[in-house]
Design a protein around this motif. Structure first.
Motif, mmCIF file in Angstrom:
data_model
loop_
_atom_site.group_PDB
_atom_site.id
_atom_site.type_symbol
_atom_site.label_atom_id
_atom_site.label_comp_id
_atom_site.label_asym_id
_atom_site.label_seq_id
_atom_site.Cartn_x
_atom_site.Cartn_y
_atom_site.Cartn_z
ATOM 1 N N VAL A 146 0.860 -1.174 0.000
ATOM 2 C CA VAL A 146 0.000 0.000 0.000
ATOM 3 C C VAL A 146 0.903 1.232 0.000
ATOM 4 O O VAL A 146 1.551 1.549 0.993
ATOM 5 C CB VAL A 146 -0.937 0.021 1.222
ATOM 6 N N LEU A 147 0.934 1.946 -1.119
ATOM 7 C CA LEU A 147 1.794 3.118 -1.234
ATOM 8 C C LEU A 147 1.199 4.336 -0.542
ATOM 9 O O LEU A 147 1.925 5.183 -0.020
ATOM 10 C CB LEU A 147 2.054 3.454 -2.711
ATOM 11 N N GLY A 148 -0.115 4.449 -0.544
ATOM 12 C CA GLY A 148 -0.756 5.594 0.088
ATOM 13 C C GLY A 148 -2.260 5.498 -0.005
ATOM 14 O O GLY A 148 -2.799 4.854 -0.907
ATOM 15 N N THR A 149 -2.930 6.132 0.942
ATOM 16 C CA THR A 149 -4.390 6.162 0.958
ATOM 17 C C THR A 149 -4.867 7.577 1.276
ATOM 18 O O THR A 149 -4.145 8.364 1.891
ATOM 19 C CB THR A 149 -4.963 5.195 2.019
ATOM 20 N N ASP A 150 -6.092 7.879 0.871
ATOM 21 C CA ASP A 150 -6.683 9.181 1.152
ATOM 22 C C ASP A 150 -8.157 8.979 1.488
ATOM 23 O O ASP A 150 -8.951 8.601 0.623
ATOM 24 C CB ASP A 150 -6.529 10.129 -0.033
ATOM 25 N N ARG A 151 -8.507 9.238 2.743
ATOM 26 C CA ARG A 151 -9.874 8.994 3.191
ATOM 27 C C ARG A 151 -10.861 9.954 2.553
ATOM 28 O O ARG A 151 -11.989 9.575 2.212
ATOM 29 C CB ARG A 151 -9.950 9.135 4.723
ATOM 30 N N LEU A 152 -10.471 11.209 2.377
ATOM 31 C CA LEU A 152 -11.413 12.212 1.889
ATOM 32 C C LEU A 152 -11.896 11.923 0.466
ATOM 33 O O LEU A 152 -13.072 12.114 0.152
ATOM 34 C CB LEU A 152 -10.789 13.605 1.959
ATOM 35 N N LYS A 284 4.312 10.548 -2.895
ATOM 36 C CA LYS A 284 4.501 11.031 -1.531
ATOM 37 C C LYS A 284 3.879 10.125 -0.470
ATOM 38 O O LYS A 284 4.143 10.295 0.720
ATOM 39 C CB LYS A 284 3.904 12.444 -1.390
ATOM 40 N N GLY A 285 3.024 9.215 -0.906
ATOM 41 C CA GLY A 285 2.360 8.335 0.046
ATOM 42 C C GLY A 285 1.194 8.985 0.761
ATOM 43 O O GLY A 285 0.553 8.368 1.619
ATOM 44 N N LYS A 286 0.887 10.232 0.426
ATOM 45 C CA LYS A 286 -0.220 10.953 1.054
ATOM 46 C C LYS A 286 -0.597 12.127 0.167
ATOM 47 O O LYS A 286 0.114 12.452 -0.791
ATOM 48 C CB LYS A 286 0.172 11.463 2.441
ATOM 49 N N VAL A 287 -1.709 12.773 0.504
ATOM 50 C CA VAL A 287 -2.137 13.976 -0.200
ATOM 51 C C VAL A 287 -1.817 15.175 0.686
ATOM 52 O O VAL A 287 -2.228 15.219 1.852
ATOM 53 C CB VAL A 287 -3.640 13.935 -0.527
ATOM 54 N N VAL A 288 -1.072 16.109 0.155
ATOM 55 C CA VAL A 288 -0.683 17.301 0.918
ATOM 56 C C VAL A 288 -1.775 18.351 0.772
ATOM 57 O O VAL A 288 -2.128 18.752 -0.342
ATOM 58 C CB VAL A 288 0.668 17.859 0.413
#
Length: 387
Positions: A146-152, A284-288
């Motif tokens: 799992v490289l990254g997740t974004d709940r929104l 980046k593994g996330k959303v900035v």
């Protein structure tokens, strides 16, 4: 009359039309004449519709079959896109009979291979809470990172070893912005986690629909823009592909209205909105996202009037807490202040505030108008990063 409902108004038939009528009557009246069909097809005396059909018997035994290839636009689109759709398995550690933590599948969804580097897009809720994630590729269960997740936005990006997908053509990206209402939409996924690569077909019912996203307390903290389609989307389809008539990815299937008596209301995340999120999750593994560094209480309009003593406005958002040393704290914003505007844009609700902040980047400077003790004040805030 226009519909020829009077016998004497019917146009006279030509000899060629009479001949055609005789031939058709003969074909209908005698099963033995089915032997003439192949010859007549070759001579273009009769034509078949563009769909599969086979003549297999004349009543007295098998005869020569008449077959032809069905290769419609939808079939071609499915054949292009379907190989890139995979099953995603959510594994979690659960208590076993011997009080040990055993890893077991707790849910299945879908995913879409988007490149030759093994990147797979799915929904955040498909992998949420997983201790491990597997992807089913050619009937083989492959461990995925799992490289990254974004709940929104309900998006997640996985990666599998390149050698596992070397024979699979990644899906081609289309444009959700260019879609027209009513054009075909094809959903491909694994409904119920069992029926792999199921295809359902519908149309784009609407664009730019808004689905509220709630936090654990039930408060709406974000609005997800989605495509609406009547192509059947069921549990397990989540994370799968919504494609156009060219087989190009136009959306990530995400949700449906699960309510008695409601049918044909499926939703997908538009690919043009998903792409920047996907890129950030990959790199980046996330959303900035930008943040003020405040805890936000009630919207002013939700406060009963008899509790609004001292407030001179009927809109805005009350600050419930301030992060020590954060952007708002440095700018002098305090607990109890009412945020009314940012950069002179009126802020009615918390959702308005979040939408505006998400249009900015950490490090940007904004002008925040607040009300404190009925006094208006504007302060300059350099935004931080949402954690």
């Amino acid at each position: 009359m226009g519909f020829y409902d009077e016998f004497d108004a019917k146009p006279k038939r030509t000899s060629a039309q009479w001949l055609a009528s005789v031939i058709i009557a003969a074909l209908v009246g005698s099963g033995s004449t089915l032997l003439l069909v192949p010859t007549m097809l070759k001579a273009n005396l009769i034509k078949l519709p563009e769909q599969s059909q086979t003549v297999i018997s004349n009543g007295n035994g098998p005869v020569q079959g008449v077959t032809y290839n069905v290769n419609s636009d939808i079939v071609q689109a499915v054949n292009r896109a379907k190989p890139a759709v995979v099953t995603v398995v959510n594994l979690q550690k659960v208590d076993s009979f011997f009080s040990q933590k055993d890893e077991q599948p707790v849910g299945k969804g879908s995913g879409v291979l988007i490149d030759k580097q093994g990147h797979i897009v799915t929904n955040n809720h498909v992998v949420d809470g997983a201790s491990d994630v597997e992807v089913v590729i050619n009937d083989e269960h492959v461990k995925a990172k799992v490289l990254g997740t974004d709940r929104l936005t309900d998006l997640a990006v996985l990666q599998v070893p390149i050698d596992k997908i070397k024979d699979i053509q990644p899906i081609e990206f289309g444009s959700s912005d260019a879609l027209q209402i009513g054009e075909p939409a094809i959903a491909i996924g694994n409904p119920l986690g069992e029926f792999e690569k199921t295809v359902t077909v519908g149309v784009i019912s609407a664009k730019n629909r808004k689905i509220p996203v709630e936090d654990p307390t039930g408060r709406v903290t974000y609005e997800q823009t989605v495509l609406q389609t009547d192509a059947a989307i069921n549990p397990g389809n989540s994370g799968g592909a919504l494609v156009n008539i060219k087989g190009q990815l136009i959306g990530i299937n995400s949700a449906k209205i699960a309510k008695s008596g409601v049918e044909g209301l499926g939703f997908a995340i538009p690919i043009d909105e998903a792409k920047p999120i996907i890129n950030q999750l990959m790199t980046k593994g996330k959303v900035v996202r930008a943040a003020l560094g405040v805890g936000l209480g009630l919207d002013v309009r939700d406060i009963p009037e008899n509790y609004r003593a001292g407030l001179t406005i009927d809109y805005g958002v009350v600050v419930s807490a301030v992060q020590p040393g954060g952007p708002a704290d440095k700018a002098g914003i305090q607990k109890g202040d009412v945020i009314a505007k940012i950069d002179n844009v009126k802020i009615n609700t918390f959702l308005d505030l979040r939408k505006y902040l998400f249009s900015k980047q950490p490090g940007d400077t904004v002008q925040v108008t607040i009300y404190r003790n009925s006094q208006e004040k504007t302060v300059s805030v350099t935004l931080g990063e949402l954690k």
